[in-house]
Structures are given as C-alpha cells and as structure tokens.
Design a protein around this motif. Structure first.
Motif, PDB file in Angstrom:
ATOM      1  N   ILE A  89      33.921  90.738 -10.516  1.00 29.29           N
ATOM      2  CA  ILE A  89      33.590  89.976 -11.726  1.00 29.29           C
ATOM      3  C   ILE A  89      32.439  90.689 -12.424  1.00 29.29           C
ATOM      4  CG2 ILE A  89      32.689  87.809 -12.672  1.00 29.29           C
ATOM      5  CD1 ILE A  89      33.975  86.316 -10.390  1.00 29.29           C
ATOM      6  N   VAL A  90      32.573  90.899 -13.733  1.00 34.66           N
ATOM      7  CA  VAL A  90      31.498  91.440 -14.569  1.00 34.66           C
ATOM      8  C   VAL A  90      31.345  90.507 -15.756  1.00 34.66           C
ATOM      9  CG1 VAL A  90      30.583  93.425 -15.799  1.00 34.66           C
ATOM     10  CG2 VAL A  90      32.265  93.760 -13.975  1.00 34.66           C
ATOM     11  N   GLU A  91      30.252  89.807 -15.842  1.00 32.24           N
ATOM     12  CA  GLU A  91      30.016  88.910 -16.974  1.00 32.24           C
ATOM     13  C   GLU A  91      28.859  89.457 -17.797  1.00 32.24           C
ATOM     14  OE1 GLU A  91      30.686  85.586 -19.452  1.00 32.24           O
ATOM     15  OE2 GLU A  91      31.876  86.474 -17.845  1.00 32.24           O
ATOM     16  N   MET A  92      29.147  89.785 -19.052  1.00 38.33           N
ATOM     17  CA  MET A  92      28.127  90.324 -19.935  1.00 38.33           C
ATOM     18  C   MET A  92      27.330  89.203 -20.595  1.00 38.33           C
ATOM     19  SD  MET A  92      30.243  93.354 -21.875  1.00 38.33           S
ATOM     20  CE  MET A  92      28.740  94.023 -22.608  1.00 38.33           C
ATOM     21  N   LEU A  93      26.138  89.525 -21.059  1.00 40.66           N
ATOM     22  CA  LEU A  93      25.333  88.641 -21.898  1.00 40.66           C
ATOM     23  C   LEU A  93      25.222  89.315 -23.264  1.00 40.66           C
ATOM     24  CD1 LEU A  93      23.602  86.104 -22.269  1.00 40.66           C
ATOM     25  CD2 LEU A  93      21.636  87.442 -21.461  1.00 40.66           C
ATOM     26  N   PHE A  94      26.188  89.002 -24.133  1.00 38.07           N
ATOM     27  CA  PHE A  94      26.324  89.685 -25.417  1.00 38.07           C
ATOM     28  C   PHE A  94      26.343  91.198 -25.172  1.00 38.07           C
ATOM     29  CE2 PHE A  94      24.902  85.460 -26.420  1.00 38.07           C
ATOM     30  CZ  PHE A  94      25.675  85.124 -27.520  1.00 38.07           C
ATOM     31  N   CYS A  96      23.407  92.945 -24.146  1.00 39.15           N
ATOM     32  CA  CYS A  96      22.084  93.282 -23.608  1.00 39.15           C
ATOM     33  C   CYS A  96      22.192  93.924 -22.236  1.00 39.15           C
ATOM     34  CB  CYS A  96      21.195  92.041 -23.575  1.00 39.15           C
ATOM     35  SG  CYS A  96      21.541  90.939 -22.203  1.00 39.15           S
ATOM     36  N   ASN A  97      21.036  94.212 -21.647  1.00 44.15           N
ATOM     37  CA  ASN A  97      20.955  94.958 -20.401  1.00 44.15           C
ATOM     38  C   ASN A  97      21.272  94.137 -19.164  1.00 44.15           C
ATOM     39  OD1 ASN A  97      18.371  93.830 -21.439  1.00 44.15           O
ATOM     40  ND2 ASN A  97      17.644  94.311 -19.367  1.00 44.15           N
ATOM     41  N   LEU A  98      21.372  92.830 -19.281  1.00 39.06           N
ATOM     42  CA  LEU A  98      21.600  91.969 -18.122  1.00 39.06           C
ATOM     43  C   LEU A  98      23.076  91.605 -17.995  1.00 39.06           C
ATOM     44  CD1 LEU A  98      18.539  89.547 -18.307  1.00 39.06           C
ATOM     45  CD2 LEU A  98      18.764  91.721 -17.089  1.00 39.06           C
ATOM     46  N   LEU A  99      23.595  91.708 -16.772  1.00 40.71           N
ATOM     47  CA  LEU A  99      24.961  91.321 -16.462  1.00 40.71           C
ATOM     48  C   LEU A  99      24.973  90.544 -15.155  1.00 40.71           C
ATOM     49  CD1 LEU A  99      24.984  94.702 -17.226  1.00 40.71           C
ATOM     50  CD2 LEU A  99      27.365  94.080 -17.629  1.00 40.71           C
ATOM     51  N   ALA A 100      26.009  89.760 -14.943  1.00 40.88           N
ATOM     52  CA  ALA A 100      26.238  89.095 -13.659  1.00 40.88           C
ATOM     53  C   ALA A 100      27.386  89.803 -12.960  1.00 40.88           C
ATOM     54  CB  ALA A 100      26.559  87.620 -13.862  1.00 40.88           C
ATOM     55  N   LEU A 101      27.162  90.224 -11.720  1.00 45.41           N
ATOM     56  CA  LEU A 101      28.159  90.948 -10.943  1.00 45.41           C
ATOM     57  C   LEU A 101      28.505  90.187  -9.672  1.00 45.41           C
ATOM     58  CD1 LEU A 101      26.688  94.591 -11.076  1.00 45.41           C
ATOM     59  CD2 LEU A 101      28.247  93.502 -12.701  1.00 45.41           C
ATOM     60  N   VAL A 102      29.792  90.217  -9.315  1.00 51.23           N
ATOM     61  CA  VAL A 102      30.269  89.661  -8.049  1.00 51.23           C
ATOM     62  C   VAL A 102      31.181  90.703  -7.423  1.00 51.23           C
ATOM     63  CG1 VAL A 102      31.532  87.798  -6.916  1.00 51.23           C
ATOM     64  CG2 VAL A 102      30.162  87.311  -8.951  1.00 51.23           C
ATOM     65  N   GLY A 103      31.005  90.954  -6.152  1.00 55.49           N
ATOM     66  CA  GLY A 103      31.859  91.919  -5.479  1.00 55.49           C
ATOM     67  C   GLY A 103      33.289  91.432  -5.366  1.00 55.49           C
ATOM     68  N   GLY A 104      34.226  92.374  -5.280  1.00 57.61           N
ATOM     69  CA  GLY A 104      35.630  92.014  -5.153  1.00 57.61           C
ATOM     70  C   GLY A 104      36.451  93.191  -4.673  1.00 57.61           C
ATOM     71  N   ALA A 137      34.103  82.166 -10.592  1.00 60.16           N
ATOM     72  CA  ALA A 137      33.831  82.609 -11.962  1.00 60.16           C
ATOM     73  C   ALA A 137      32.348  82.482 -12.245  1.00 60.16           C
ATOM     74  CB  ALA A 137      34.630  81.802 -12.981  1.00 60.16           C
ATOM     75  N   VAL A 138      31.880  83.271 -13.233  1.00 55.40           N
ATOM     76  CA  VAL A 138      30.492  83.195 -13.711  1.00 55.40           C
ATOM     77  C   VAL A 138      30.538  83.252 -15.231  1.00 55.40           C
ATOM     78  CG1 VAL A 138      28.185  84.204 -13.654  1.00 55.40           C
ATOM     79  CG2 VAL A 138      29.708  84.453 -11.677  1.00 55.40           C
ATOM     80  N   LYS A 139      29.754  82.395 -15.880  1.00 60.57           N
ATOM     81  CA  LYS A 139      29.618  82.429 -17.331  1.00 60.57           C
ATOM     82  C   LYS A 139      28.131  82.467 -17.680  1.00 60.57           C
ATOM     83  CE  LYS A 139      34.012  82.192 -18.121  1.00 60.57           C
ATOM     84  NZ  LYS A 139      34.720  83.401 -18.592  1.00 60.57           N
ATOM     85  N   LEU A 140      27.822  83.243 -18.725  1.00 60.84           N
ATOM     86  CA  LEU A 140      26.431  83.392 -19.153  1.00 60.84           C
ATOM     87  C   LEU A 140      26.270  82.990 -20.606  1.00 60.84           C
ATOM     88  CD1 LEU A 140      25.513  86.929 -17.719  1.00 60.84           C
ATOM     89  CD2 LEU A 140      25.218  84.701 -16.606  1.00 60.84           C
ATOM     90  N   ARG A 141      25.104  82.478 -20.927  1.00 61.50           N
ATOM     91  CA  ARG A 141      24.600  82.435 -22.291  1.00 61.50           C
ATOM     92  C   ARG A 141      23.113  82.716 -22.177  1.00 61.50           C
ATOM     93  NH1 ARG A 141      24.943  76.912 -25.300  1.00 61.50           N
ATOM     94  NH2 ARG A 141      22.684  76.998 -25.567  1.00 61.50           N
ATOM     95  N   ARG A 142      22.417  82.802 -23.286  1.00 56.20           N
ATOM     96  CA  ARG A 142      21.045  83.296 -23.231  1.00 56.20           C
ATOM     97  C   ARG A 142      20.114  82.428 -22.397  1.00 56.20           C
ATOM     98  NH1 ARG A 142      22.564  84.831 -28.590  1.00 56.20           N
ATOM     99  NH2 ARG A 142      22.353  87.087 -28.897  1.00 56.20           N
ATOM    100  N   ASP A 143      20.455  81.153 -22.219  1.00 57.22           N
ATOM    101  CA  ASP A 143      19.565  80.271 -21.467  1.00 57.22           C
ATOM    102  C   ASP A 143      20.207  79.656 -20.232  1.00 57.22           C
ATOM    103  OD1 ASP A 143      21.353  78.726 -22.829  1.00 57.22           O
ATOM    104  OD2 ASP A 143      19.899  77.318 -23.647  1.00 57.22           O
ATOM    105  N   ARG A 144      21.437  80.052 -19.902  1.00 62.85           N
ATOM    106  CA  ARG A 144      22.138  79.426 -18.778  1.00 62.85           C
ATOM    107  C   ARG A 144      22.942  80.451 -17.980  1.00 62.85           C
ATOM    108  NH1 ARG A 144      19.201  76.083 -20.252  1.00 62.85           N
ATOM    109  NH2 ARG A 144      19.546  73.873 -20.719  1.00 62.85           N
TER     110      ARG A 144
END
Length: 408
Positions: A89-94, A96-104, A137-144
C-alpha cells in the motif's frame, strides 16, 4: 493493541513540503474522492495502484519499492527502490514528502500489520502505527490518518498520531472507507454494523448518520470533495446510489446495467457534477449529476434544452416508466434509475478511474500497467486522448504514447 511510534525526525518533517511536482505544469489543488486498488494478478510487479487526493498523480506499490506517476502530462516522476522487500500500500498526501506505506506481496518490506509514515525528503520512516491484524487500507488528508482493519477503523491526528476515534464495522476485507480531502469539512464514510448500511461521521458538527444504502453487501463507496455527497454500490453492481450525507436522503439512482458486476471504483469530479465507476465488465460509466436534484419540471426542461444547444449532458432514462404502475412484477427502480451518458469500453484488467484536470476528461489506470485518458465531451463512446503502458515487461519499460482516436 495500537502502538503509535513517533521518531525525532517526525517534527522535522512537519509541516509537509511539496516534493513530487508535476512536470511543466503548476500543481493543481483539485480535490476529489480517493480511488485505489490492491493488485493480485500473478506475475505482476504491481501490488498496489492509487490516485492521490487531487488525482494529479498516482502511486504504485511494487515488488521493489514504489513509483509516482504524473497524470497530465503522463510521466513517471519518481521511483524509490529498496534493497529488499515489497510495498503493498502506498498512500500519498497530495504531492508532499510524506507517504503512508504498508508492506505486501511475497516478501513485504514492512509487516502487513504496520503503517509506516515515510518521509522521502529524509529518506526514512519517521513514525509507525502497529496493530494486531493486517492493515486493509490507509487514507490520508492533511490533518488525519485513517487506518482500516478487518472489523475496525482508527482515526488519528496526523501531526502527532494521536488516536481520535475508532469505529466498529462489519467484516471489511476490501478496506472500504472514504474521507473527504477538503480542509473546510471533515467527513468520513465507512461500512456500518448492518449489511448494506453506511456510517457517515460528520466530525465538524459531531453528528453520526446511518444510511441504509443497499439490501446486499457494500462493494464500493466514495465521498465528494466537500463530503456533502456519498456514492455507494453493492456487490450486485447494477446500481450506484448517491446520497446527501447530512440528511441521508437518496438523490440519484444510477444504473450501470442489468447483469451482476464487481464495481472496482467510484469517483466524483471536483464539483460533484459528474460521477464515474469502473467494473469487471471492462467498462467505465459516466453519469451527470448536474440536474434532477429537487428540480421542478421547468428546470428539467431548461436543462434538456441546454443539452440540445450543446450545454449540460443528461443521463438516459427509460421512456416506459409508466408501465411500472400498471404492469405487475415490473421493478419500478429499473425505469426510474438513470443510465450513463458516456462510457469507456474494452478495458482488459481491473481498473480505477478519476476525472482529469482538463474539462470532460476521464483517466483510467489498469492493474495490467496501462494508462488511458479519454474525453467524454460528446457523450456516448469516449474519445481516446492518451494511452501508455508503464509496467516493466521482459526487463524493458514499455511506455508508448498511442495515437488519438476513438476506442473500439
């Protein structure tokens, strides 16, 4: 047990900075519902494909790391290759430099029960969230940060990973969840604890709404950019329903077809004036939502005239609706539902869709590593604008821009 870990580098990474910039084009703050898929095709190097919050680019999790692709113009903008391990899983934040990663995959770089907050500017993980079961699953927004497990959803504040909410759900192995990316409101939608029901959390007004969307199991859901509209599909895949998240009222019933189908993705455009869905029938359907929400007959007539003059497109509706009231056994929803006014056909793999930056364009990304951009300005069969293949086959990157022309 949930174990958030924040490393010292986390503070240095906040606030996030733009990193994956669009080539030769300004970054667009064009928000919309999120769309992603996990890829299970045997032999594919792709494990995950997902658009970012503004649909301006998409990320791919692979057997060796992750990649970022810009949508318009289509181009690979970044690739991160790890020494070992794959990303599921790769979830971007628009952008920017921060992402959420999960192995698979067969050799996950990180445990599938952990969400790693990756700072690509520092080239390291700066925080993690650990759970007792696999992350769906992972979902991002700027504050969550929203993390989905099989039976529970956790909501964290992004700046310090503080737990803000936890929601029990029915078994949710598809990881269904949606959170609107627009900062002016905080709305989350997820499966409820009853079959076919959607729970909507309106955090700004501290209100929770349960919407009985379908009689069968949920298959897909999406929120509009501002969280005012919710779209859902069941595992039957014949109908997509659009609701008002504040009142729970159904606004549209959109018909994909009569045969059962698996809905892969649902997406609104920026203004929630169009909605699109992809399915295992190899088709993307596009509906107009610009009319028929509480309009009177005069307004509908004006909209029809506008369409004839080249204005607003209108969905098709059956002209035999009167039969539902006089012929027993005919389902009234068949005649009352709206059919798509534009379609993309001949898709050969699981796919997700999003609306493009240019007006009246739809973007489709396939699990087979294909990228397609088409125009639905004329309605009917969409006109192909761009086609590319971005997966590696036989050690070569086969990326080819196809000629413009109509899809067959």
């Amino acid at each position: 047990r949930r174990c958030p870990r924040i490393r010292g580098a986390f503070a240095r990474a906040w606030p996030p900075r733009l990193l994956f910039l669009a080539p030769e084009r300004a970054v667009l703050e064009r928000l919309g519902s999120m769309s992603s898929m996990r890829v299970t095709k045997p032999g594919s190097e792709l494990l995950f494909v997902g658009f970012n919050q503004d649909f301006g680019c998409f990320a791919c999790g692979t057997e060796t790391g992750f990649r970022i692709y810009n949508v318009d113009p289509f181009k690979e903008t970044f690739q991160r290759v790890f020494n070992s391990g794959s990303i599921g899983i790769v979830e971007m934040l628009f952008r920017c430099n921060l992402l959420a990663l999960v192995g698979g995959g067969a050799n996950p770089r990180y445990p599938p029960n952990k969400v790693m907050i990756w700072d690509d500017h520092q080239n390291r993980c700066i925080g993690e969230l650990s759970f007792r079961s696999e992350v769906k699953a992972v979902k991002l927004r700027r504050d969550r940060v929203v993390v989905v497990l099989a039976n529970k959803i956790y909501v964290y504040r992004f700046s310090d990973l503080k737990l803000l909410d936890q929601i029990n759900t029915l078994p949710n192995h598809k990881g269904l969840v949606a959170i609107c990316p627009e900062a002016v409101s905080t709305v989350l939608a997820c499966p409820g604890i009853s079959k076919g029901h959607v729970r909507v959390e309106l955090y700004d007004i501290r209100k929770s709404t349960i919407i009985p969307a379908h009689e069968s199991e949920l298959a897909c859901l999406a929120l509009s950019q501002d969280g005012i509209r919710l779209a859902t599909a069941s595992d039957k895949g014949t109908l997509i329903r659009v609701f008002d998240t504040h009142t729970g009222a159904m606004l549209h019933e959109l018909r994909r077809g009569m045969d059962r189908a698996e809905i892969y993705s649902i997406t609104f455009n920026q203004t929630a004036s169009f909605l699109a869905a992809s399915s295992d029938k190899g088709t993307v359907h596009i509906w107009s939502l610009q009319a028929l929400e509480g309009e009177d007959a005069e307004a509908v007539g004006e909209a029809a005239n506008a369409e004839q003059d080249g204005g607003l497109p209108q969905n098709a509706k059956s002209g035999l609706g009167f039969l539902s009231s006089i012929v027993p056994g005919i389902a009234p929803s068949y005649f009352q539902s709206e059919w798509s006014f534009a379609q993309v056909h001949n898709l050969h793999a699981q796919s997700i869709c999003a609306f493009g930056a240019e007006p009246n364009t739809i973007v489709v990304v396939g699990a087979d590593g294909t990228f397609l951009q088409s125009s639905f300005a004329e309605g009917g069969e969409c006109q192909r604008l761009t086609y590319a293949r971005f997966v590696r086959q036989e050690e070569d990157d086969l990326v080819s821009q196809g000629p413009s022309g109509n899809d067959k």
